[in-house]
Design a protein around this motif. Structure first.
Motif, short mmCIF file in Angstrom:
data_model
loop_
_atom_site.label_atom_id
_atom_site.label_comp_id
_atom_site.label_asym_id
_atom_site.label_seq_id
_atom_site.Cartn_x
_atom_site.Cartn_y
_atom_site.Cartn_z
N LEU A 166 -6.51 -11.40 4.49
CA LEU A 166 -5.41 -10.47 4.72
C LEU A 166 -5.52 -9.28 3.77
N ILE A 167 -5.07 -8.13 4.24
CA ILE A 167 -5.07 -6.93 3.41
C ILE A 167 -3.74 -6.88 2.69
N SER A 168 -3.76 -6.82 1.36
CA SER A 168 -2.48 -6.79 0.65
C SER A 168 -1.94 -5.36 0.63
N LEU A 169 -0.71 -5.23 1.08
CA LEU A 169 -0.08 -3.91 1.23
C LEU A 169 1.13 -3.83 0.31
N GLN A 170 1.11 -2.82 -0.54
CA GLN A 170 2.26 -2.59 -1.42
C GLN A 170 3.11 -1.47 -0.86
N ILE A 171 4.36 -1.78 -0.52
CA ILE A 171 5.28 -0.76 -0.04
C ILE A 171 6.15 -0.29 -1.20
N VAL A 172 6.30 1.03 -1.33
CA VAL A 172 7.22 1.58 -2.34
C VAL A 172 8.29 2.35 -1.58
N GLU A 173 9.46 1.73 -1.48
CA GLU A 173 10.51 2.29 -0.64
C GLU A 173 11.83 1.67 -1.10
N ALA A 211 8.38 -6.54 9.65
CA ALA A 211 8.41 -7.15 10.98
C ALA A 211 7.25 -6.63 11.83
N ILE A 212 6.92 -5.34 11.64
CA ILE A 212 5.88 -4.74 12.46
C ILE A 212 4.47 -5.10 11.95
N LEU A 213 4.31 -5.14 10.63
CA LEU A 213 2.95 -5.25 10.09
C LEU A 213 2.49 -6.69 9.84
N GLU A 214 3.44 -7.59 9.62
CA GLU A 214 3.02 -8.98 9.41
C GLU A 214 2.46 -9.51 10.71
N GLY A 215 1.39 -10.25 10.64
CA GLY A 215 0.75 -10.70 11.87
C GLY A 215 -0.28 -9.68 12.36
N GLU A 216 -0.38 -8.54 11.67
CA GLU A 216 -1.40 -7.55 12.02
C GLU A 216 -2.48 -7.52 10.94
N GLY A 217 -2.60 -8.61 10.20
CA GLY A 217 -3.64 -8.68 9.18
C GLY A 217 -3.19 -8.21 7.80
N PHE A 218 -1.88 -8.01 7.62
CA PHE A 218 -1.40 -7.57 6.31
C PHE A 218 -0.62 -8.65 5.60
N LEU A 259 1.59 -1.61 -10.93
CA LEU A 259 0.41 -1.43 -10.08
C LEU A 259 -0.85 -2.12 -10.62
N PRO A 260 -1.17 -1.95 -11.93
CA PRO A 260 -2.43 -2.54 -12.40
C PRO A 260 -2.45 -4.04 -12.19
N GLN A 261 -1.28 -4.65 -12.31
CA GLN A 261 -1.23 -6.09 -12.22
C GLN A 261 -1.19 -6.59 -10.78
N VAL A 262 -0.46 -5.86 -9.96
CA VAL A 262 -0.32 -6.27 -8.56
C VAL A 262 -1.61 -6.03 -7.78
N ALA A 263 -2.29 -4.92 -8.13
CA ALA A 263 -3.59 -4.58 -7.55
C ALA A 263 -3.67 -4.77 -6.03
N PRO A 264 -2.88 -4.01 -5.28
CA PRO A 264 -2.92 -4.14 -3.81
C PRO A 264 -4.17 -3.49 -3.23
N ASP A 265 -4.48 -3.85 -1.97
CA ASP A 265 -5.61 -3.20 -1.30
C ASP A 265 -5.22 -1.81 -0.81
N ILE A 266 -3.94 -1.64 -0.50
CA ILE A 266 -3.49 -0.36 0.04
C ILE A 266 -2.04 -0.12 -0.37
N LEU A 267 -1.71 1.15 -0.56
CA LEU A 267 -0.38 1.51 -1.05
C LEU A 267 0.31 2.39 0.00
N LEU A 268 1.56 2.06 0.31
CA LEU A 268 2.33 2.86 1.26
C LEU A 268 3.59 3.29 0.54
N VAL A 269 3.71 4.60 0.27
CA VAL A 269 4.76 5.03 -0.64
C VAL A 269 5.58 6.18 -0.04
N ASN A 270 6.89 6.09 -0.25
CA ASN A 270 7.77 7.17 0.18
C ASN A 270 7.70 8.29 -0.86
#
Lengths: 228, 191
Positions: B4-11, B22-29, B45-56
């Motif tokens: 799975l790709i780990s996704l960090q949302i900042v919102e 609801a939309i992204l789970e089950g889509e490989g995230f 961030l350094p500790q969480v080390a996500p694969d991708i960041l989605l930020v507002n």
């Protein structure tokens, strides 16, 4: 998010009803069953457990998107944390040979060289895991206790996340091998039992890692900052 | 299953976060515990080390572009996408690798994020689970303990090709570790 988290004034039994896996944590905290309809804070104080610690662990293990803030961790009484983690290790070390015995019986039914490689795979996994526990118990946990006591010594900790991923990967591979690739007529009931045991163990491990990654490591970093 | 790709949302809006989940789970995230402020992001961030960041971007304040550049230099491999639901000037979005607008059709958001991580294949269902002859060659050598470099030399192919075979072998068999692949190879008489 905050609104759905467990809190101290809830009934202990409600926590278990919501997430039955938490029942495995009771003995690790030294809490006996039979707590009737008492509240979480009552049960914890009767057993000499910090309610904050108990709730942090239960919330992290129940709500995947819960990440405790540094303030929550720093202000909690975390005296029993290391004892809890060690008790978890003890549980795993008892469980793992049990799965090994199952696998051994399956391996014994197979053509010898296949059986041997399957069993060796598990034996290697077992020693990798033990080595990791020894590292945590001989380096990480004592360091944590030292920091709690105000030590300014700095330990360069290995990246636990990477290690956890590797261990998880091996266990995942083992389940795939047992239910997809071993001959299906080979002790079907025993195979299903063992896969189920492994899946249960694997989800328990995942929670254990979450505790280390979301509580233990941030706590260590915070203590390092406080003591410097 | 590929990893799975780990996704960090900042919102800061729970409604938006829950909707994205609801939309992204089950889509490989694997959606990590959401963060709600720039300070939290910087600390964790350094500790969480996500694969991708989605930020507002509006949460990052007036220095958003600088902060994105700084985060990007901290973790050059991690794509950073903007999460937009109100007007943000186009020049402020240049710092980001992509833009997820909450008015997008639901399948487009996942595809966009997969695209950013260069993992366009993950979303496609696999049709053929049989290993090809070449994949079996590679697997046999993996099981013998050879590194990708050694396999490339042995089969006279590039290391990039070896890695792409390895990826496909793992996708097809579901087995990720070298030790696990060795067991698989043995059970299939490949070693």
């Amino acid at each position: 998010m905050k609104s759905k988290l467990f809190h101290g004034r809830q009934k202990m039994a409600d926590l278990i009803a919501q997430n039955h896996n938490l029942i495995l944590f009771m003995p690790r905290f030294g809490i006996p069953l039979g707590f009737k309809d008492k509240r979480v804070d009552e049960v914890c104080s009767e057993n000499g457990i910090s309610t904050e610690l108990f709730l942090l662990v239960c919330n992290v293990c129940t709500y995947d998107d819960y990440l405790p803030t540094i303030d929550e961790i720093a202000s909690a009484r975390l005296a029993g944390l290391v004892a809890f983690l060690k008790a978890s290790h003890t549980y795993y070390l008892e469980k793992i040979p049990h799965i090994g015995d199952h696998l051994k019986r399956i391996a014994d039914q197979m053509e010898e060289r296949y059986g041997a490689i399957l069993y060796k795979f598990y034996a290697d996994y077992q020693s990798e895991l033990k080595e990791h526990f020894v590292y945590e118990e001989s380096v990480v946990f004592p360091y944590l206790e030292e920091l709690r006591a105000g030590s300014r010594r700095r330990e360069n900790l290995l990246h636990l996340n990477d290690k956890h991923e590797g261990i998880e990967e091996t266990l995942g591979d083992l389940t795939q091998i047992v239910y997809k690739y071993l001959p299906g007529n080979l002790m079907p009931e025993e195979s299903i039992d063992v896969v189920f045991d492994i899946l249960q163990l694997s989800s328990d491990f995942q929670k254990h890692y979450l505790i280390e990654e979301k509580i233990v490591m941030p706590y260590i970093h915070w203590l390092e900052g406080r003591n410097s | 299953m590929s990893r799975l790709i780990s996704l960090q949302i900042v919102e800061s809006s729970e409604i938006i976060v829950e909707g994205l989940k609801a939309i992204l789970e089950g889509e490989g995230f694997n959606i990590l515990a959401p963060m709600s402020s720039a300070a939290m992001l910087r600390d964790r961030l350094p500790q969480v080390a996500p694969d991708i960041l989605l930020v507002n971007p509006t949460l990052l304040g007036p220095q958003a572009a600088e902060m994105v550049a700084e985060l990007q230099s901290m973790r050059p491999q991690m794509p950073i996408a903007a999460l937009v639901y109100e007007y943000v000037p186009a020049e402020e979005l240049q710092a980001y690798g992509g833009v997820v607008d909450i008015r997008m059709p639901r399948n487009k958001a996942a595809a966009l994020l997969h695209g950013l991580i260069g993992d366009a294949t993950a979303a496609e269902p696999l049709e053929n689970y049989e290993l090809s002859a070449r994949e079996m060659d590679v697997l046999t050598l993996i099981a013998q303990g050879l590194s990708s470099k050694e396999i490339a030399d042995r089969l006279c192919i590039s290391i990039h090709t070896v890695n792409s075979h390895r990826k496909n072998i793992t996708r097809k068999t579901g087995i990720k570790s070298v030790a696990g692949l060795a067991v698989y190879a043995m059970l299939h008489n490949l070693s």
